[in-house]
Enzyme design. Structure first.
Site, short mmCIF file in Angstrom:
data_model
loop_
_atom_site.label_atom_id
_atom_site.label_comp_id
_atom_site.label_asym_id
_atom_site.label_seq_id
_atom_site.Cartn_x
_atom_site.Cartn_y
_atom_site.Cartn_z
NE ARG A 1 0.63 -10.90 -1.07
CZ ARG A 1 -0.54 -10.86 -0.65
NH1 ARG A 1 -1.50 -9.88 -1.13
NH2 ARG A 1 -0.84 -11.25 0.49
CG ASP A 2 -1.35 -7.90 1.97
OD1 ASP A 2 -1.99 -7.40 0.98
OD2 ASP A 2 -1.61 -8.20 2.96
CG HIS B 1 -2.68 -11.95 6.36
ND1 HIS B 1 -1.86 -11.89 5.39
CD2 HIS B 1 -3.47 -10.98 5.66
CE1 HIS B 1 -1.67 -11.03 4.69
NE2 HIS B 1 -2.89 -10.37 4.72
CG HIS C 1 -5.11 -6.21 6.30
ND1 HIS C 1 -4.37 -5.39 5.56
CD2 HIS C 1 -4.85 -7.43 6.00
CE1 HIS C 1 -3.80 -6.02 4.28
NE2 HIS C 1 -4.07 -7.29 4.76
CB CYS D 1 -6.64 -6.48 -0.94
SG CYS D 1 -7.12 -7.35 -2.36
CG ASN E 1 -0.75 -6.40 5.62
OD1 ASN E 1 -0.67 -5.73 4.58
ND2 ASN E 1 -0.55 -7.67 5.64
#
Ligand code: COA
Ligand code: ZN
Length: 316
Positions: A23-24, A214, A216, A247, A256
């Protein structure tokens, strides 16, 4: 009042890594993978021991073309004990995720007005209300729901984020029914003192069992920040294979934290992740091959050199 259970104090050594690369990682990548390619990567990640995935987003296909295949991809992922989840920006996304058969979703609430506008085109109060509505619906439907508080350390538009605001939004999401809060350093701008204060406060107020981290790696701080969150008691971390990610709506967001880097640090320090670092390195290689780009965390070159060395030793 009894303080909430704190794994850091009680010596809990088990850590769960939630793989967000599909996803990310893929939402921002210039190459759009086919469903077959996504399944190849998923299979390699499963082989490495991962059991928790954020697979995709049920967002506008115009906003994130790389994830436009969300429903078809989810339909082809084998159902087993693995926790499969997807990001949903609104009730429409929630309904789509449910229709695709998912039992777990993640809503995303940015801690600042501007990032909500840029990301999901809603004001902060409207985004909070929409996320709360999804949390309430999910709770009623027996669906697991995580709420991201994005830009928890800093916003690309508004600068450093006040910890008190992050705490208020997290509390509101828990109140609405979220099972888990992921505090997200969306642009990788957090620093150790800030993260120590933020996670310390969050663990004290909400309990570590309801938190995830979470990070990065924009400023090469993600491993350090993970260690700090771990010491605060957090035992759930997001990471992305090969450090893929970013993003599209938050300028400056880079990859990430790489799953292989995090797993290696944790295993070396005596934590149990259930992951094979060899398997993760193989999965990173699969990601690189599929995307046609060099991907990989910081340990990649060293790890490859070790293997060459061992290979040479076994030949002679
Ligand atoms: N899934 C698919 N399509 C959706 C949708 C969803 N969850 N929500 C809205 N849409 C569609 C609408 O039907 C409409 O389609 P149309 O242009 O073909 O008529 C279009 O998206 C715009 O709808 P609208 O309600 O006006 O939304 P918007 O333009 O204000 O956009 C979002 C809101 C949330 C749909 C959009 O900003 C988005 O998808 N953002 C992605 C956020 C993201 O993934 N960020 C990175 C991770 S944090
Ligand atoms: Zn992210």
């Amino acid at each position: 009042m009894t303080p909430p259970h704190n794994p850091a104090v009680d010596g809990d050594r088990r850590v769960v890594i939630n793989e967000v690369g599909l996803r990310d990682g893929l939402q921002n990548f210039p190459v759009i993978l086919s469903i077959d390619a996504k399944l190849d990567l998923y299979t390699a990640l499963r082989r490495a021991g991962l059991r928790r995935f954020e697979l995709t987003s049920f967002v506008s296909p115009k906003a994130v073309p790389a994830l436009a295949d969300a429903a078809d991809f989810v339909a082809r992922v084998p159902r087993d004990e693995t926790l499969l989840t997807a990001l949903v920006p609104n009730r429409r996304g929630y309904e789509r995720a449910r229709a695709a058969g998912l039992r777990s979703v993640a809503v995303v609430l940015a801690a600042t007005e501007t990032l909500n506008q840029k990301n999901i085109r809603m004001s902060l109060p409207a985004a909070a209300a929409e996320c709360a509505a999804v949390c309430r619906a999910a709770k009623e439907d027996g669906v697991h729901v995580r709420a991201y508080v994005a830009a928890a350390c800093a916003c690309p538009y508004e600068g450093i984020t006040e910890g008190t605001r992050v705490m208020e939004l997290a509390a509101a999401m828990l109140e609405a029914g979220a099972h888990e809060i992921a505090l997200a350093d969306t642009i990788g701008a957090g620093h150790p003192a800030q993260v120590e204060a933020l996670f310390g406060a969050a663990v004290a107020q909400f309990g570590a069992a309801r938190l995830a981290a979470h990070f990065h790696d924009t400023r090469a701080m993600a491993l350090t920040l993970s260690w700090i969150a771990l010491k605060a008691g957090v035992r759930r971390f997001d990471a992305s294979i090969g450090g893929l990610g970013g993003c599209p709506f938050a300028p400056g967001a880079s990859g990430n934290l790489a799953t292989e880097d995090l797993a290696f640090m944790l295993e070396q320090s005596g934590f149990e992740t259930g992951l094979s670092v060899d398997g993760l390195m193989a999965a990173a290689a699969v990601a690189g091959r599929l995307l046609g780009a060099p991907v990989g965390g910081k340990i990649g070159p060293w790890y490859a050199a070790q293997q060459r060395h061992e290979g040479a030793r076994s030949v002679h």
